[in-house]
Design an enzyme around this catalytic site. Structure first.
Site, PDB file in Angstrom:
ATOM      1  N   GLU A  81     -53.940  72.325 109.937  1.00 34.56           N
ATOM      2  CA  GLU A  81     -53.595  70.906 109.989  1.00 34.56           C
ATOM      3  C   GLU A  81     -52.209  70.734 110.594  1.00 34.56           C
ATOM      4  O   GLU A  81     -51.694  69.640 110.690  1.00 34.56           O
ATOM      5  CB  GLU A  81     -53.659  70.272 108.607  1.00 34.56           C
ATOM      6  CG  GLU A  81     -52.606  70.760 107.620  1.00 34.56           C
ATOM      7  CD  GLU A  81     -51.640  69.671 107.176  1.00 34.56           C
ATOM      8  OE1 GLU A  81     -50.483  69.765 107.604  1.00 34.56           O
ATOM      9  OE2 GLU A  81     -52.045  68.751 106.445  1.00 34.56           O
ATOM     10  N   CYS A 113     -57.204  71.410 104.298  1.00 36.06           N
ATOM     11  CA  CYS A 113     -56.995  72.787 103.828  1.00 36.06           C
ATOM     12  C   CYS A 113     -58.216  73.683 104.007  1.00 36.06           C
ATOM     13  O   CYS A 113     -58.162  74.865 103.663  1.00 36.06           O
ATOM     14  CB  CYS A 113     -56.570  72.777 102.361  1.00 36.06           C
ATOM     15  SG  CYS A 113     -54.985  71.983 102.080  1.00 36.06           S
ATOM     16  N   HIS A 236     -59.518  77.504  96.376  1.00 32.88           N
ATOM     17  CA  HIS A 236     -58.368  76.874  97.026  1.00 32.88           C
ATOM     18  C   HIS A 236     -57.305  76.574  95.975  1.00 32.88           C
ATOM     19  O   HIS A 236     -57.616  76.171  94.858  1.00 32.88           O
ATOM     20  CB  HIS A 236     -58.798  75.590  97.736  1.00 32.88           C
ATOM     21  CG  HIS A 236     -57.624  74.842  98.312  1.00 32.88           C
ATOM     22  ND1 HIS A 236     -56.756  75.422  99.205  1.00 32.88           N
ATOM     23  CD2 HIS A 236     -57.162  73.577  98.092  1.00 32.88           C
ATOM     24  CE1 HIS A 236     -55.818  74.546  99.526  1.00 32.88           C
ATOM     25  NE2 HIS A 236     -56.034  73.425  98.861  1.00 32.88           N
TER      26      HIS A 236
END
Lengths: 347, 391, 139
Positions: A81, A113, A236
Site C-alpha cells: 500500500e 494489508c 495478520h
C-alpha cells in the site's frame, strides 16, 4: 482453492529495517497514555528505504534459499500500500534489481494489508496451472500513520518474499487456500492523500474478525483439519491483541501463534505483516509441520493458506539471514528522527 | 635567439595582470576577465595579442555562459583575434597556459594572452558545490553523493590510517599558506592563522575541515607570452618558461593504481623538469596546488620532495615554509590567496613571474631563479606543471 | 530539477546488481563497466556480477551535501575494497558514522540514491552496510 498441479514454496525471505520507534515515544509526544500501548516498538525504514528496496532484499533472500536462477522466475508480484510511485510498477524495479526478466510477468498489487497474500494467491495459480516454473510473490510496506493517530504507534515497515514452484522441489507444500472479501470501509486512503483514515473500533468486528475467522474456518473445513493439526498459525497482526483473540476463537493455543507473532517488536508491516510471521515460522519449522496463514486487508478481505513443511526445509533455512536476525538488528530512534525519516517534517 | 626551425623557440612571460581574489559581488565574470587581461597587456607593453587562451571551469554552470574566448576577446578590445577557452576542472588555468605556450613555441603566434577567470559567487544555492563535483566522475562519484571535499577526505583518511600524521601536521600547511598571504595585496585572506584556529575549524567532510580546504572565490589573472624576438623587442626578457608538461590519471579515485600516489604529479613534474634540464634541487620555490592540505602533502611526495608517507612532516619541520629549503605557496597558495578554480593556475604563474622578477614585495623569495608551478584538476586527474626561470 | 531519465536508465543494470568489468588479459576488475582495461589497455573485457562483499578502505562523513541528497544527511561515503580487488566509491548505510572504521567488513544492499524532488524519479543503486550478524550466505 486448490491448484491443478501440486505447488509449494521453494524459497522464502524476509526483511525488516533496523530503526525502531518505541510506542512510548509516540505517547510522550502526543500525551497518550503509557498503559496499554498496542506494541512495544515498531520498525522504521531508513531515509534511503522504501517498499521497493525492502522487497528487493527479501526477494534476494528468497532466491538464495530457493537456489533458483532469477532468470527462471516467470512472475514477479509485489503487493504494497506504499508503492513509491503512484504510477510506475514496483514489480519491474524489483525484477530488474534481482535479475529477473525481461521475459517475466510483473505486476503490482494493492489491497491494504493483504496485498502480499493476494500476490501469493496469484503466484500459486500461475505455477499451479503450469504457465510458469516459478513465481515470486512479495508483500512489502513502509506504512504511514497520521501523527497523533493510534495507527502511528503500530504502522511499521518490512517485507517478505516467497517463491512458488512445483511441489516436488518445495520446502513447504501448499495444501489449499481460500479468499474471503466484502465491501467494508473500515480503513482507506484516498488518492493523493498521505495518511489513511480508519473507522476506529469498526475495524475490529466487521473488519478484522469478520474476515479472518470465516476465511480460516472455510479453509479448515475444505481440508477437514482442526487446530490440533497445526504446528503454527500466523494471522495478520495489526496489534498484539487481535491475532491472539482470533487464534483463540479458532481454537488455537498460544504456543501455536506466539512463534509467528512479531507485531510487538516490529509493529504492523501491513502487506508484509503476516508473511514476515510466516518466514519466522519457516526459519524454525521441521519436516511435517503444518502451518496456517491468514491475512487481512482492509476494504476488506482475508486470504488463508495451509502449508505442510517438507524435509527440504532444513537445508535452506541457513542460506539467508533469518527473520529474527533482522528483528534483533535494531537501533532505537526518537520521535524527532522518526519524523524526519518518515517525511513528517515540512521542509 | 631563434636560429632555425629545429631550435625550439623560447617562450617568455612579458606581461602579468591580476585582480584581487575575493568575493566580487559587484563584478561579473567578464568584468573580472577584462580587468586582468587589460592589466597584463599593459604590463607587457600594450600590444594586442594575436591569440587568447582562456581557462575557466564553471562559467556554464554558474554564469550560464560558455563561449568565453570570443566574448572576452571582444569585451577586452581585441575583437577579431584567435580565441578559445580551455577546460580541465581546477587545472583549466594552467591548461590555458599550456595552450598559449604551445602556440608560441610552435611559431604559430608571437604574442599570446593567457587568461584564467572564474566567478564562483554568482549562484547562492549550492550550485558551486555541485559544479565543483563535476571535476570528479559524474557516474561513479558525483552520482552517489560525493562532493569534492569528500573526495579529498577519502584521501586524507586513508593517508592518516597508513602513515599516522597528526592534525597538527596538516594544520602546519594551512598556517604556512596564511602566513605567506599576509604580504600579498591580491590575496583573499591576508591574515595569519593560529594552530588552535586550525584545530578547532568546523568539519566539512570528516576529516577535512574548513582549514584544510581552499576557499571558493572570484578572480582573474593573465599573462602575456612572447617568443624571443618579440620579447627582446619589447624589452621584457626577464622571465621565461623553461619547461611545460601535462599528465593525466583517472578521474575517479577508485580507478587509481595506488590511491595515495598521484601518478600524474610524478609524471608531469618529471617531464617539466626534464624539459627545463633542471633537477629537483635546482628549484627555489614550488607553487603547490594546495586545494586541500592532503593535496599539498601528496603532491610533495609524488613530485619527489619527500618519500611516500613522509611528506606530512615538511611543514612542521620548516622545509616548505618561508625561509625553508623549498618554500611553497609563496604568496598564499590556494588556501589563503584563494582558489577561483579556473583562474588558479594563471595566478600561480603570475606569482611565480613576480618572484622571478624580484617584484614579489613582502612575499619575495630571496634570490629566486627557478620556480616550479603545478596546477591540478580534480583529485589528480590532470596535472599541469611549468618551470619558470629568471634569465 | 532536470530529470536525467535516459542516463539513469542506461546505468540501471550495473547499479542495481553491482556489475563490473573484468579484463580477460590481466584480470583486473573495475567498476563501473568500461570498454578498455585501465590496467593493461586490453579491450577484451567481460561484464561480471560482483560478490558485493568487501571492506572499508577509506571513508568520510558528509555534512554538506549536493542537492537531492539531503534526505540522508549526514551520510558516510567510503571507498570499499571488494573481494574481487576493485575499489568502489559508495555510501555506507544502516550505520552510525562513529561505527565506521577502516577495515569494516561490508556487504552490498539495494537502496535509494536520490530523489529528483517529490514529483521526479527515484534513482536506486548499490550501497554497502556492515555485514549483517547471522548472515550465513548470500546468493
Amino acid at each position: 482453492m486448490k491448484t491443478v498441479a501440486p505447488v509449494g514454496l521453494v524459497g522464502y525471505g524476509a526483511y525488516v529495517p533496523r530503526y525502531r520507534l518505541a510506542a512510548s515515544e509516540v505517547a510522550a509526544v502526543w500525551q497518550g497514555g503509557r498503559d496499554h500501548l498496542p506494541v512495544r516498538e515498531k520498525s522504521v525504514p531508513g531515509p534511503d528505504e522504501d517498499a521497493v528496496t525492502m522487497a528487493v532484499e527479501a526477494a534476494l533472500n528468497a532466491v538464495s534459499r530457493a537456489q533458483v536462477d532469477p532468470a527462471e522466475l516467470g512472475a514477479v508480484y509485489v503487493g504494497s500500500e506504499s508503492h513509491p510511485y503512484a504510477v510506475k510498477p514496483s514489480s519491474t524495479m524489483v525484477a530488474e534489481a534481482i535479475g529477473a526478466g525481461p521475459s517475466v510477468l510483473a505486476a503490482s498489487f494493492e489491497f491494504a494489508c493483504k496485498a502480499g497474500t493476494e500476490a501469493l494467491q496469484a503466484a500459486l495459480g500461475l505455477v499451479g496451472a503450469g504457465m510458469v516454473p516459478y513465481a515470486l510473490a512479495i508483500g512489502s510496506d513502509t506504512a504511514q500513520g497520521r501523527p497523533s493517530d493510534e495507527l502511528e504507534y503500530t504502522a511499521g515497515a518490512g517485507a517478505a518474499a516467497l517463491i512458488v514452484g512445483p511441489a516436488e522441489g518445495a520446502l513447504a507444500v501448499v495444501e489449499g487456500s481460500r479468499s474471503y472479501v466484502t465491501d467494508t470501509p473500515d480503513f482507506f486512503r484516498r488518492a493523493g492523500q498521505k495518511y489513511p483514515r480508519h473507522g476506529g473500533r469498526f475495524t475490529g468486528e466487521p473488519g478484522y474478525f469478520g474476515h479472518v475467522l470465516p476465511a480460516a474456518e472455510a479453509l479448515l473445513a475444505d481440508l477437514g483439519h482442526g487446530p490440533e493439526d497445526y504446528a503454527a498459525v500466523i494471522l495478520h497482526q495489526p496489534n498484539a491483541k487481535f491475532p491472539a483473540k482470533a487464534a483463540a476463537d479458532l481454537g488455537f493455543r498460544p504456543e501455536q501463534w506466539e512463534i509467528g507473532l512479531l507485531v510487538g517488536q516490529i509493529g504492523n508491516a501491513y502487506a508484509g505483516s503476516s508473511l514476515i510471521g510466516l518466514t519466522a515460522v519457516l526459519d524454525q519449522a521441521g519436516p511435517g509441520d503444518r502451518i496456517l496463514l491468514v491475512s487481512f486487508g482492509s476494504g476488506a478481505g482475508s486470504d488463508a493458506f495451509s502449508l505442510v513443511v517438507t524435509d527440504k526445509v532444513s537445508a535452506r533455512q541457513g542460506l539467508a539471514p533469518k527473520t529474527m536476525d533482522y528483528v534483533k538488528r535494531r537501533r532505537p530512534i526518537d520521535y524527532a528522527l522518526y519524523a524526519r525519516y518518515r517525511g513528517k517534517l515540512a521542509v | 635567439m631563434v636560429t632555425s626551425r629545429q631550435d625550439c623557440r623560447t617562450v617568455y612571460v612579458v606581461g602579468v595582470g591580476q585582480v584581487p581574489v575575493g568575493e566580487h559581488w559587484d563584478k561579473s565574470l567578464r568584468d573580472l576577465a577584462v580587468a586582468a587581461l587589460r592589466a597584463a597587456v599593459a604590463d607587457g607593453g600594450g600590444e594586442a595579442p594575436g591569440a587568447l587562451m582562456l581557462g575557466n571551469m564553471l562559467g556554464s554552470t554558474l554564469s550560464e555562459q560558455q563561449h568565453l574566448g570570443a566574448l572576452i576577446a571582444d569585451w577586452a578590445g581585441f575583437r577579431g583575434i584567435e580565441a578559445a577557452s580551455v577546460e580541465s576542472a581546477c587545472s583549466s588555468g594552467a591548461a590555458a597556459l599550456r595552450q598559449g605556450y604551445l602556440a608560441v613555441k610552435s611559431g604559430e603566434h608571437r604574442l599570446v594572452a593567457v587568461l584564467g577567470a572564474e566567478k564562483m559567487t554568482d549562484s547562492v544555492n549550492g550550485l558551486a558545490t555541485a559544479g565543483l563535483a563535476m571535476a570528479a566522475d559524474a557516474e561513479s562519484e558525483a552520482a552517489i553523493g560525493l562532493s569534492f571535499p569528500a573526495i579529498n577526505a577519502l584521501l586524507m583518511r586513508r593517508y592518516m590510517h597508513e602513515y599516522g600524521p597528526e592534525r597538527e601536521d596538516f594544520a602546519a600547511f594551512a598556517m604556512s599558506s596564511h602566513a605567506n598571504a599576509v604580504g600579498n595585496p591580491n590575496a583573499m585572506f591576508r591574515k595569519a592563522v593560529s594552530q588552535k584556529a586550525c584545530l578547532l575549524a568546523p568539519t566539512i567532510a570528516d576529516p577535512v575541515t574548513l582549514m584544510d580546504s581552499a576557499p571558493m572565490a572570484d578572480g582573474a589573472a593573465a599573462l602575456i607570452l612572447a617568443d624571443a624576438e618579440t620579447a627582446a623587442r619589447l624589452g621584457r626578457t626577464g622571465v621565461r618558461i623553461a619547461g611545460s608538461a601535462v599528465a593525466t590519471d583517472s578521474l575517479a579515485l577508485q580507478d587509481r593504481n595506488e590511491l595515495l600516489y598521484l601518478e600524474a604529479v610524478a609524471a608531469s613534474t618529471e617531464r617539466a623538469l626534464a624539459a627545463a634540464n633542471r633537477s629537483r634541487e635546482d628549484v627555489d620555490f614550488f607553487e603547490v596546488h594546495d586545494a586541500f592540505t592532503i593535496m599539498s602533502i601528496l603532491s610533495l611526495e609524488a613530485a619527489g620532495y619527500a618519500p611516500r608517507g613522509e611528506g606530512f612532516r615538511l611543514a612542521q619541520e620548516g622545509v616548505v615554509v618561508r625561509g625553508g629549503r623549498l618554500p611553497i605557496c609563496t604568496m598564499g597558495g590556494l588556501k589563503a590567496r584563494g582558489h577561483p578554480v579556473g583562474a588558479t593556475g594563471v595566478y600561480q604563474a603570475v606569482e611565480a613571474a613576480l618572484q622571478l622578477r624580484g617584484a614579489a614585495g613582502d612575499c619575495q623569495v630571496e634570490g629566486a631563479r627557478v620556480g616550479l608551478i603545478q596546477n591540478i584538476g580534480g583529485s589528480g586527474a590532470t596535472v599541469v606543471t611549468h618551470v619558470l626561470e629568471a634569465e | 530539477m532536470a530529470l536525467q531519465l535516459p542516463r539513469d536508465w542506461r546505468l540501471q543494470a550495473q547499479r542495481y546488481r553491482l556489475l563490473g568489468a573484468k579484463c580477460r588479459g590481466c584480470g583486473r576488475v573495475v567498476v563501473p563497466i568500461r570498454p578498455v582495461c585501465p590496467g593493461c589497455g586490453s579491450d577484451d573485457v567481460e561484464t561480471i556480477k560482483l560478490s558485493g562483499r568487501g571492506e572499508v578502505y577509506s571513508y568520510t562523513v558528509m555534512y554538506k551535501v549536493p542537492d537531492s541528497f539531503e534526505r540522508s544527511v549526514p551520510y558516510v561515503v567510503a571507498l570499499v575494497r571488494l573481494e574481487e580487488g576493485a575499489l568502489i566509491s559508495a555510501q555506507i548505510t544502516d550505520v552510525e558514522p562513529e561505527e565506521v572504521v577502516v577495515g569494516l567488513p561490508v556487504e552490498v544492499v539495494f537502496r535509494q540514491w536520490r530523489q529528483y524532488g517529490a514529483d521526479g524519479h527515484i534513482v536506486y543503486g548499490y550501497k554497502f552496510r556492515p555485514v549483517m550478524p547471522g548472515m550465513a550466505a548470500t546468493q
